[in-house]
Write a protein that holds these residues in place. Structure first.
Motif, PDB file in Angstrom:
ATOM      1  N   ARG A   1       0.835  -1.209   0.000  1.00 33.00           N
ATOM      2  CA  ARG A   1       0.000   0.000   0.000  1.00 33.00           C
ATOM      3  C   ARG A   1       0.870   1.260   0.000  1.00 33.00           C
ATOM      4  N   SER A   2       1.891   1.256   0.836  1.00 38.01           N
ATOM      5  CA  SER A   2       2.766   2.419   0.905  1.00 38.01           C
ATOM      6  C   SER A   2       3.446   2.679  -0.433  1.00 38.01           C
ATOM      7  N   GLU A   3       3.890   1.627  -1.091  1.00 37.45           N
ATOM      8  CA  GLU A   3       4.637   1.775  -2.337  1.00 37.45           C
ATOM      9  C   GLU A   3       3.765   2.248  -3.498  1.00 37.45           C
ATOM     10  N   VAL A   4       2.453   1.976  -3.453  1.00 41.57           N
ATOM     11  CA  VAL A   4       1.572   2.417  -4.546  1.00 41.57           C
ATOM     12  C   VAL A   4       0.781   3.656  -4.173  1.00 41.57           C
ATOM     13  N   GLY A   5       1.104   4.257  -3.020  1.00 39.33           N
ATOM     14  CA  GLY A   5       0.475   5.513  -2.637  1.00 39.33           C
ATOM     15  C   GLY A   5      -0.859   5.383  -1.931  1.00 39.33           C
ATOM     16  N   GLU A   6      -1.196   4.180  -1.466  1.00 38.31           N
ATOM     17  CA  GLU A   6      -2.425   3.994  -0.697  1.00 38.31           C
ATOM     18  C   GLU A   6      -2.130   4.215   0.787  1.00 38.31           C
ATOM     19  N   PRO A   7      -3.135   4.632   1.567  1.00 41.54           N
ATOM     20  CA  PRO A   7      -2.889   4.872   2.997  1.00 41.54           C
ATOM     21  C   PRO A   7      -2.550   3.578   3.733  1.00 41.54           C
ATOM     22  N   LEU A   8      -1.650   3.689   4.677  1.00 39.88           N
ATOM     23  CA  LEU A   8      -1.299   2.551   5.511  1.00 39.88           C
ATOM     24  C   LEU A   8      -2.482   2.151   6.391  1.00 39.88           C
ATOM     25  N   LEU A   9      -2.557   0.877   6.692  1.00 39.91           N
ATOM     26  CA  LEU A   9      -3.565   0.367   7.608  1.00 39.91           C
ATOM     27  C   LEU A   9      -3.017   0.364   9.037  1.00 39.91           C
ATOM     28  N   TYR A  10      -3.892   0.611  10.010  1.00 39.04           N
ATOM     29  CA  TYR A  10      -3.596   0.455  11.440  1.00 39.04           C
ATOM     30  C   TYR A  10      -2.489   1.394  11.912  1.00 39.04           C
ATOM     31  N   VAL A  11      -2.532   2.627  11.433  1.00 36.69           N
ATOM     32  CA  VAL A  11      -1.543   3.622  11.858  1.00 36.69           C
ATOM     33  C   VAL A  11      -1.819   4.012  13.310  1.00 36.69           C
ATOM     34  N   VAL A  12      -0.773   4.080  14.104  1.00 35.37           N
ATOM     35  CA  VAL A  12      -0.879   4.383  15.529  1.00 35.37           C
ATOM     36  C   VAL A  12      -1.005   5.883  15.728  1.00 35.37           C
ATOM     37  N   ASP A  13      -1.939   6.276  16.594  1.00 35.52           N
ATOM     38  CA  ASP A  13      -2.045   7.652  17.061  1.00 35.52           C
ATOM     39  C   ASP A  13      -1.061   7.788  18.212  1.00 35.52           C
ATOM     40  N   ARG A  14       0.069   8.416  17.963  1.00 34.23           N
ATOM     41  CA  ARG A  14       1.132   8.455  18.967  1.00 34.23           C
ATOM     42  C   ARG A  14       0.684   9.195  20.226  1.00 34.23           C
TER      43      ARG A  14
END
Length: 311
Positions: free
Chosen positions: A294-307
């Motif tokens: 996803r990252s390499e094709v410009g799609e949003p990452l899944l399960y991104v942490v809210d720091r």
């Protein structure tokens, strides 16, 4: 140009994961290299366990994301050298299903009173009939991916369910509460409480003398979430007084649990060695590979942490 992926975890994990990660990454069609050692300035992604030797991320000048192998991220969220996206492990096929099975088993154990029949040295012929699931109030603290999945199974079995989360949720068949006032409402009169919250400054010691007193007399605590959710001294006091009838604990403030810890010898405590659910290499590898794709094709990452939130 090849994508460079560093696997940063304990050595035995590489043995468990290497073949599965390569297979999953091959299926993405990406041109990649993955290994346990690489020049930091050439690394694009880090597949990460917080107990790895990598603690300073500043040398990784090309880094695009850190992909955590675990659901828990409290060991990395406070790292000020990390300034790229961090993702946590949400693996419905492996980790989530394992948690659903473990929690369901222990909830049913306490609901049905199985211990009295499994350990019965006096050969007592006690025909006490347990209530039906619909007559048993189960509260789940934490309604994220794991808590929601557990709620779905317990709802299918017919339990009367309550849930609590920091922000308001809506789940079929669950009376959902949120915020400080909602915590009391979720716990009042609960007979079985399942802890599936992350370890944050807002959740530490959420189970304490005050909240334990809200539960139904003889209630049960089931904790496969995080050890710091419980004030241990208050828990033991509630067990000794009879306010709690049992605590089944899979996670602890110190792991492995020290041999002289009072939990080991307490007759109303079941200790399991952090086995409620484990990241399964085959399915977790597919989650990691999909996020890199996803990252390499410009799609949003899944399960991104809210720091800021800590999860």
């Amino acid at each position: 140009m090849s994508i460079n992926i560093l696997f940063a975890a304990q050595a035995d994990r590489w043995t468990q994961y290497e073949a599965h990660l390569r297979r999953a990454l091959d299926e993405t069609g990406l041109d990649y290299a993955i290994d346990t050692e690489m020049p930091p300035e050439e690394v694009d992604y880090i597949v990460y366990a917080p107990n790895s030797d990598v603690q300073d991320f500043r040398p990784y000048t090309r880094l695009k994301a850190v992909l955590n192998l675990w659901a828990g991220v409290e060991g990395i969220t406070g790292n000020e050298t990390l300034n790229v996206p961090l993702t946590r492990m949400v693996d419905e096929e492996g980790l989530t299903q394992g948690m659903v099975e473990w929690v369901t088993g222990h909830v049913l154990r306490h609901h049905l009173g199985m211990d009295a029949h499994i350990v019965n040295p006096d050969h007592a012929w006690d025909k006490t009939i347990p209530p039906l699931a619909s007559e048993r109030v189960v509260t789940i603290l934490g309604l994220g991916a794991l808590g929601s999945a557990v709620a779905g199974m317990l709802r299918h079995l017919g339990f009367t369910l309550r849930g609590w989360a920091r922000s308001q949720k809506a789940l079929d068949g669950v009376a959902c509460h949120a915020g400080e006032d909602g915590l009391d409402a979720a716990l009042s009169g609960a007979e079985i409480v399942v802890l599936l919250l992350p370890d944050t400054s807002d959740t530490r010691d959420v189970i304490n003398a005050r909240t334990l007193a809200l539960l139904a007399p003889g209630a049960v605590i089931v904790n496969p979430g995080r050890g710091p959710l419980i004030d241990e001294a208050d828990l033991i006091s509630a067990l000794d007084s009879g306010q709690l009838s049992h605590a089944t604990l899979d996670v602890f403030r110190t792991e492995p649990l020290p041999q002289d810890h009072p939990f080991w010898a307490h007759p109303k405590v079941t200790v399991t060695p952090h086995i409620a659910s484990e990241t399964r290499p085959p399915s977790a590898s597919r989650v990691i590979a999909e996020n890199i794709r996803r990252s390499e094709v410009g799609e949003p990452l899944l399960y991104v942490v809210d720091r800021d939130a800590g999860y």
